[in-house]
Scaffold this motif. Sequence first.
Motif, mmCIF file in Angstrom:
data_model
loop_
_atom_site.group_PDB
_atom_site.id
_atom_site.type_symbol
_atom_site.label_atom_id
_atom_site.label_comp_id
_atom_site.label_asym_id
_atom_site.label_seq_id
_atom_site.Cartn_x
_atom_site.Cartn_y
_atom_site.Cartn_z
ATOM 1 N N ALA A 70 100.955 59.339 2.045
ATOM 2 C CA ALA A 70 100.224 59.134 3.326
ATOM 3 C C ALA A 70 99.434 57.857 3.577
ATOM 4 O O ALA A 70 99.173 57.017 4.337
ATOM 5 C CB ALA A 70 99.438 60.450 3.640
ATOM 6 N N ALA A 71 99.023 57.175 2.143
ATOM 7 C CA ALA A 71 98.111 56.324 2.156
ATOM 8 C C ALA A 71 99.124 54.952 2.153
ATOM 9 O O ALA A 71 98.387 53.813 2.063
ATOM 10 C CB ALA A 71 97.166 56.193 1.149
ATOM 11 N N GLY A 72 100.423 54.794 2.004
ATOM 12 C CA GLY A 72 101.253 53.817 2.176
ATOM 13 C C GLY A 72 101.910 53.723 0.748
ATOM 14 O O GLY A 72 102.765 52.631 0.786
ATOM 15 N N ALA A 73 101.868 54.374 -0.092
ATOM 16 C CA ALA A 73 102.623 54.180 -1.403
ATOM 17 C C ALA A 73 104.239 54.242 -1.083
ATOM 18 O O ALA A 73 104.530 55.235 -0.305
ATOM 19 C CB ALA A 73 102.257 55.240 -2.541
ATOM 20 N N PRO A 74 104.921 53.365 -1.401
ATOM 21 C CA PRO A 74 106.375 53.430 -1.135
ATOM 22 C C PRO A 74 107.294 54.541 -1.938
ATOM 23 O O PRO A 74 107.981 54.257 -2.675
ATOM 24 C CB PRO A 74 106.634 52.156 -1.456
ATOM 25 C CG PRO A 74 105.986 51.619 -2.592
ATOM 26 C CD PRO A 74 104.486 52.156 -2.195
#
Length: 416
Positions: free
Chosen positions: A236-240
């Motif tokens: 959710a924080a942007g980790a791919p």
Amino acid sequence: MAAKPDFGALPRMLMYRFSELNPEMRADPHAMLDPQRAECPVDRDQVLPALYVTSYGVAKDLLTDSAISRNFEYASPKNFVINAVRELNHAVEGEFGRHDSMLILDDPDHARVRGIVAKAFLARAAQARPMIEQIVEATLARLEGRAGFDVVEEFACHVPINVLGAILGCEEADRADLRRWTEAGQRAFDPTMQEDGRLAAIEGRRGILAYFRDRMDLRRANPGDDLVSDLLAAQAAGAPISDGEILHNMFALLVAGHLTTADLIGNGAMLLLTHPEARAKIKDNPALIASAVDEMLRFEPPIATTARFPHQDGALGGCPYQKGDALTVSVLAANRDPATFENPHEFDISRRPNPHLAFGAGSHMCVGAPLARIEGQVAISQLFERFPNLRLAENKPPEWRAVAGVRGLARLDVLT
């Protein structure tokens, strides 16, 4: 399915001859592996498209070569052992997607996914010792007052499933099913497996994946104190990392971490029961348990073999191979190579250095190694502290499991 050959009649099928499916190999593996390494440290299997490596140096070079794949989807279609594993994975792909765990991914996807999963997992592992001590204490307390017990079934198998269950956020009531499902899947590389075993392995994969898919749905709505919540928060924080990659890596962490650590604990207990001088040294200096666990991993590694699959033709240790051949390392043999280890058949708990390959090597080195070491140290130490007079039961020698690629005990009967 095509009829299986008579494996016992295939002396040049090295993948069978040197596997734990062969009773001779289970009984005394190094009586077979030592001459093989001395005479032909890289040999070609005459039945499967595969090489068999018993040399530490060649094994280390192979395992650290990032150009050679860990993904068995690249194996030759003529390899009927690998085909059986493919069938198991493909049987659940329609429902759960492609298997995208860091165990088989290659770079750059491997580095991307491993980095995200390892950061979250190792953070939890670093804080796990008090929880592990509590689990071990509670497991041993149930054995108090008994005249004897089976170390494997009543102790070693309980510790890692409960440790991983706590880290992965699995309810206690669900852990017996998770254990059963992982044990069914362990026979995936067994070419002698019958239809009932194949169906049980598929059920195991489906059960674990469905379980963690449900946990992901639950934790997305209601985050908890567990690894599933950590990975969803990172995403959710942007980790791919995709939902499918989270799902299949939860599967991989459970399957890879449960049974191997149970085998480490069982094998380690057996080694101290059969090497009283080592046991006495640890009693006098408990800090030796750290180096002792690494020597246990070298001496009786839970993972007996591992493999890589090349994208193109080449040669290994002077032996040519073709694209898709299974380049198979005997970890058992490599860990006792006299070219690397002085007195390799001596169980030396003070051995330093100890560059064993029990956790692999290179970019695919086991991400759970730090947690497994802590579990082994705590479980084995507390076992012998709680039962200082522990000894092998008479007329009940340790019994090794007949599971391909695995060096682990089926039973270890002891008296208190």
